[in-house]
Every structure is written in structure tokens, then in C-alpha cells.
Design a protein around this motif. Sequence first.
Motif, PDB file in Angstrom:
ATOM      1  N   LYS A  33     -27.110 -27.144  17.739  1.00 49.26           N
ATOM      2  CA  LYS A  33     -28.552 -27.150  17.465  1.00 49.26           C
ATOM      3  C   LYS A  33     -29.347 -27.900  18.528  1.00 49.26           C
ATOM      4  N   GLU A  34     -28.831 -29.072  18.920  1.00 45.50           N
ATOM      5  CA  GLU A  34     -29.610 -29.942  19.814  1.00 45.50           C
ATOM      6  C   GLU A  34     -29.379 -29.650  21.288  1.00 45.50           C
ATOM      7  N   LYS A  35     -28.166 -29.190  21.640  1.00 44.92           N
ATOM      8  CA  LYS A  35     -27.861 -29.007  23.062  1.00 44.92           C
ATOM      9  C   LYS A  35     -27.608 -27.550  23.430  1.00 44.92           C
ATOM     10  N   GLY A  36     -27.466 -26.689  22.443  1.00 50.60           N
ATOM     11  CA  GLY A  36     -27.289 -25.258  22.739  1.00 50.60           C
ATOM     12  C   GLY A  36     -25.897 -24.883  23.220  1.00 50.60           C
ATOM     13  N   LEU A  37     -24.878 -25.629  22.767  1.00 55.64           N
ATOM     14  CA  LEU A  37     -23.504 -25.280  23.128  1.00 55.64           C
ATOM     15  C   LEU A  37     -22.670 -25.146  21.842  1.00 55.64           C
TER      16      LEU A  37
ATOM     17  N   LEU B 242     -23.332 -29.978  29.234  1.00 58.17           N
ATOM     18  CA  LEU B 242     -22.569 -31.214  29.001  1.00 58.17           C
ATOM     19  C   LEU B 242     -22.989 -32.302  29.994  1.00 58.17           C
ATOM     20  N   ARG B 243     -23.216 -31.900  31.233  1.00 58.42           N
ATOM     21  CA  ARG B 243     -23.614 -32.899  32.246  1.00 58.42           C
ATOM     22  C   ARG B 243     -24.976 -33.514  31.920  1.00 58.42           C
ATOM     23  N   LYS B 244     -25.907 -32.640  31.565  1.00 61.20           N
ATOM     24  CA  LYS B 244     -27.253 -33.126  31.217  1.00 61.20           C
ATOM     25  C   LYS B 244     -27.169 -34.115  30.066  1.00 61.20           C
TER      26      LYS B 244
ATOM     27  N   ALA C  61     -26.976 -20.190  21.414  1.00 67.20           N
ATOM     28  CA  ALA C  61     -26.191 -21.187  22.152  1.00 67.20           C
ATOM     29  C   ALA C  61     -25.237 -20.519  23.141  1.00 67.20           C
ATOM     30  N   VAL C  62     -24.888 -21.257  24.187  1.00 66.45           N
ATOM     31  CA  VAL C  62     -23.789 -20.831  25.066  1.00 66.45           C
ATOM     32  C   VAL C  62     -22.534 -20.903  24.201  1.00 66.45           C
ATOM     33  N   ASN C  63     -21.786 -19.796  24.157  1.00 66.03           N
ATOM     34  CA  ASN C  63     -20.764 -19.710  23.108  1.00 66.03           C
ATOM     35  C   ASN C  63     -19.334 -19.929  23.617  1.00 66.03           C
ATOM     36  N   LEU C  64     -18.853 -21.146  23.429  1.00 68.90           N
ATOM     37  CA  LEU C  64     -17.432 -21.414  23.677  1.00 68.90           C
ATOM     38  C   LEU C  64     -16.727 -21.583  22.322  1.00 68.90           C
ATOM     39  N   GLY C  65     -17.349 -21.000  21.294  1.00 68.58           N
ATOM     40  CA  GLY C  65     -16.806 -21.128  19.949  1.00 68.58           C
ATOM     41  C   GLY C  65     -15.795 -20.044  19.634  1.00 68.58           C
ATOM     42  N   HIS C  66     -16.304 -18.858  19.396  1.00 64.88           N
ATOM     43  CA  HIS C  66     -15.451 -17.777  18.906  1.00 64.88           C
ATOM     44  C   HIS C  66     -14.482 -17.301  19.995  1.00 64.88           C
TER      45      HIS C  66
ATOM     46  N   GLU D 274     -16.530 -15.767  31.000  1.00 65.10           N
ATOM     47  CA  GLU D 274     -16.987 -15.597  32.384  1.00 65.10           C
ATOM     48  C   GLU D 274     -17.166 -16.970  33.031  1.00 65.10           C
ATOM     49  N   GLU D 275     -16.978 -17.020  34.358  1.00 65.73           N
ATOM     50  CA  GLU D 275     -17.255 -18.274  35.093  1.00 65.73           C
ATOM     51  C   GLU D 275     -18.680 -18.749  34.785  1.00 65.73           C
ATOM     52  N   ALA D 276     -19.612 -17.788  34.732  1.00 63.03           N
ATOM     53  CA  ALA D 276     -21.023 -18.141  34.514  1.00 63.03           C
ATOM     54  C   ALA D 276     -21.218 -18.819  33.149  1.00 63.03           C
ATOM     55  N   THR D 277     -20.464 -18.388  32.164  1.00 58.67           N
ATOM     56  CA  THR D 277     -20.586 -19.002  30.828  1.00 58.67           C
ATOM     57  C   THR D 277     -20.063 -20.441  30.889  1.00 58.67           C
ATOM     58  N   LEU D 278     -18.938 -20.619  31.596  1.00 59.87           N
ATOM     59  CA  LEU D 278     -18.380 -21.971  31.718  1.00 59.87           C
ATOM     60  C   LEU D 278     -19.323 -22.862  32.533  1.00 59.87           C
ATOM     61  N   ASP D 279     -19.975 -22.277  33.548  1.00 62.30           N
ATOM     62  CA  ASP D 279     -20.951 -23.054  34.341  1.00 62.30           C
ATOM     63  C   ASP D 279     -22.118 -23.501  33.466  1.00 62.30           C
ATOM     64  N   ALA D 280     -22.581 -22.571  32.619  1.00 63.92           N
ATOM     65  CA  ALA D 280     -23.722 -22.909  31.744  1.00 63.92           C
ATOM     66  C   ALA D 280     -23.322 -24.030  30.778  1.00 63.92           C
TER      67      ALA D 280
END
Length: 428
Positions: free
Chosen positions: A378-382, A421-423, A40-45, A410-416
Motif C-alpha cells: 500500500k505505502e511503497k507499491g511493491l 526498496l532503495r528509496k 504495485a510492482v508484483n514480486l508476489g504471485h 523481467e529485468e525491468a520488473t526487478l529494477d523497478a
Amino acid sequence: MINVPLLQIIMSRRIHARRTEGVDKNVWNEFTQLAADYKAVNLGHGFPDFSPPKFVQEAFCDAVNGGAQMHQYTRVFGHPRLVQSLATFFSRVTGHEIDPLEDVLVTVGAYQALFCAFQALIDEGDEVIIVEPYFNCYQTMVKMVGGKEVYVPLRPKVEESQSSAVWTLSAEELASKFTPRTKAIVINTPNNPLGKVYKTEELQMIADLCIKHDVLCISDEVYEWLTYDGNKHVKIASLPSMWERTITIGSGGKTFSATGWKVGWVISSGHIIKHMKTIFKNSVYHCPTAAQEAVACAFEREYKLFGSPESYFQQLPAMLHHRRRKLASCLQSVGLQPIMPEGGYFMIADISSVKVDFNDDSTKDESYDCRFVKWLTKEKGLATIPVSIFYSPEHRKEFDKYVRFCFVKEEATLDAAEQILRKWSQGK
Ligand code: IK2
């Protein structure tokens, strides 16, 4: 080969010590593993996914190349250059003359500083007031010494809170938690996960109670340089009569975006530090030399640049201010209500307005936020973190409509993350 009769002998008695009971579950492992399993794109840890600044990396390389002594043991309670630079730096910040040899202890991250504090200062049966939401290890570390946790939550003053500033302690409620058995209170400013930065008046209210009841204050300030929108971090140790009773904890990892170095420290009065030194020297004994040298160099640089635009303590919050806004507007645009943090690494968002059909029986007995976080991973990868895990069982239910996002990425992580979220919000 395992000798079966021997195994039977070992297994027939209780192997574990009682202090390991009730503290064996670690929610972080579960959520970190889930993020890894689902890539997943990790905004967790809470760690930066970018490198520390060049001067910090160079300080580490210079230390490693700095001769034989950088690879050997150094002074047990802190490398001389580091305790000196911490004392010089924080004497300036607190206005209190800090003795590098008596008033400072260098530890393996802020985590070990907390461990030494609870081990050295709390006895069986002592009560420890923990302000919620709290960094989880406070709870388990108090349990491990046989202390009794007493919880008091920060609550939003207004129903629709949009800033961490409106989350406050009730002075009456807090006062009611102090008893003759209270030994310490633990606060965390800027707060993980909420991002609250305590104002001087709020700290004074806590300080007055500590003084009145002769109680210690453990102040976890690992995010002290990260404040936004003109908010200022205030050290409770700098308030009148608080130096003698405050244990201030800091982190080189959070300060210089190098969390893997695990260099932390405690600054307090020598009469408190000496007991923490006893725990330290009878457990870990020593923190790696080269990493301490590098943190010392970084602090020396910051001392010279203090308050100037070149200072990392100005540059990092300036960079994160922008990322924090970016994350907030992204969350808003998909119908999540962010609570703007005044400081720190994290932003929490209210998820109660979005309805999700989890369709996952394996999580049906869990709180709403835990189910949401697992579903999103699991379902959205975030990957994110449920906020109820920062609360005691008695208050968890009240706060299970929030999820924590880390924006030190990174900006790229926030973009991902934004794309995901938009999708989702467009039903794709
Ligand atoms: N105190 C607080 C408040 C922390 O947040 C941390 C670091 N942990 O954050 C991980 C997360 O919440 O995702 C610590 C102490 C420990 O700091 P150190 O890494 O210096 O041991």
C-alpha cells in the motif's frame, strides 16, 4: 425478478456442503487483489511476467493450426502424444520404464493433480504428514477429504541462515509423526517458498520411513528443472522401492514458463494412477487438447536437446541464476537478509532487522509478516507474499519474520522493485 417466498424457502436450509467449511478463505486472492488495487510492482504471485520461449509459443500456434482434431476432445487421461512424450522423457530421467497409458495422468495443472491425489487416496480420518513450509492447497485439500494434517517444519540448523540448504528436517521429529493412521506424506522439492532442494540422503531418510510404515509419498516437483549453483534435483520415486508408493506431480506451466496453459501431470505406478483416473473422469474429465499437444512438442524438443546448452532446462535456470543474485544483492543492500534458494521461483528474506511503524489499525491483529506485506504494497507499491501463510497455525508464529519474493520476472520488473526498496531505505 426474484420471487421472495421462494428465496425464503431456499434460505431456510443450509445451502453449502460441509466439505466447504473451514476452507473458504483463500489468502492468495487477498494478496493478489491488493497488488492489483495498488498497481504495485508484483514480486508476489509466482508466474513469469515474460513470454515463454519462441519454440514453446510456436508449438502452441502449430497445435491450434493443426487441424480439426486439435479443437476436439482427445483421450480422457491424456492426449496420446503427450502421455507418450512424458513417458519417454521421464523413463530416461528415472531409469524406470514408464507405461504411457497406465502410469501417466494428464491434469488441469499440477493443482488438479494434487486434488485428484488427495481425493483418490485419502479417506476420512487418515493422517497426512505435510512438511512445512508447504504450498497452501495441500492443507485445504486434505481437510476437504476429512483427512487429518500432521505438520513437521523444516528448520534452519544455524540461527543466521543464508541458504535454503541449512533448512532441514529433524529425523527424530519426522519419525515421531508416523502413526498407524498415517496414509501419506507430502513433500515439495524444489520448495515453494523456501527454495530448498532436498539432497539424496534427506530423501532417503523420508523414503525409509515411508517403506517402514507402508506410507504413500506425494512429491510435488513442479520446479524440478530450476536448480542453481550446481544443486541437482533428485526424484524420490527413483530411490529403491519408492516407485510403487510415490505420486510424482509436474507442471507444464512451470516447466515451459506458460502457467496459463494449466497442463499438469501425475506419474506413478499404474495401481495408484487408476484410482486418480477415477476422480479425474468423474470431475474434469479432460484437459484442453491444443495445450497438451504443445507441451508434448516442447518435451520432444527437450528430449533431443537434453543436457545441451540449447535445452530450455539449461537456459531458464541460467537466466534465473542471474536474476536471483540481482534480487539477493538488492535485498541485502537495504538491510533485508535473503536466504539464497537452491532452486525454484522464490527467495525468502528475513525482515526482522527493519523496523516499520505500520500505523494501520486495520491490520493490527495480523501477524508481523502480513502487516509488513500489506504496508509494503500500500505505502511503497511493491507486492510480496508473507511466509507465515505457508505454515500451520501451530508453527506460524515461529516463521512470521520472513517475506517471499518471486524473481521469475523481467529485468525491468526487478529494477523497478530495486528502486522502490532503495528509496525506502534512504527514507524517501
Ligand atoms: N505446486 C506448487 C509447489 C506450486 O508452487 C504451484 C504453483 N503455484 O504457485 C503460485 C505461487 O506460489 O505464487 C502448483 C503446485 C500448481 O501448479 P499449476 O500452475 O501447474 O497448477
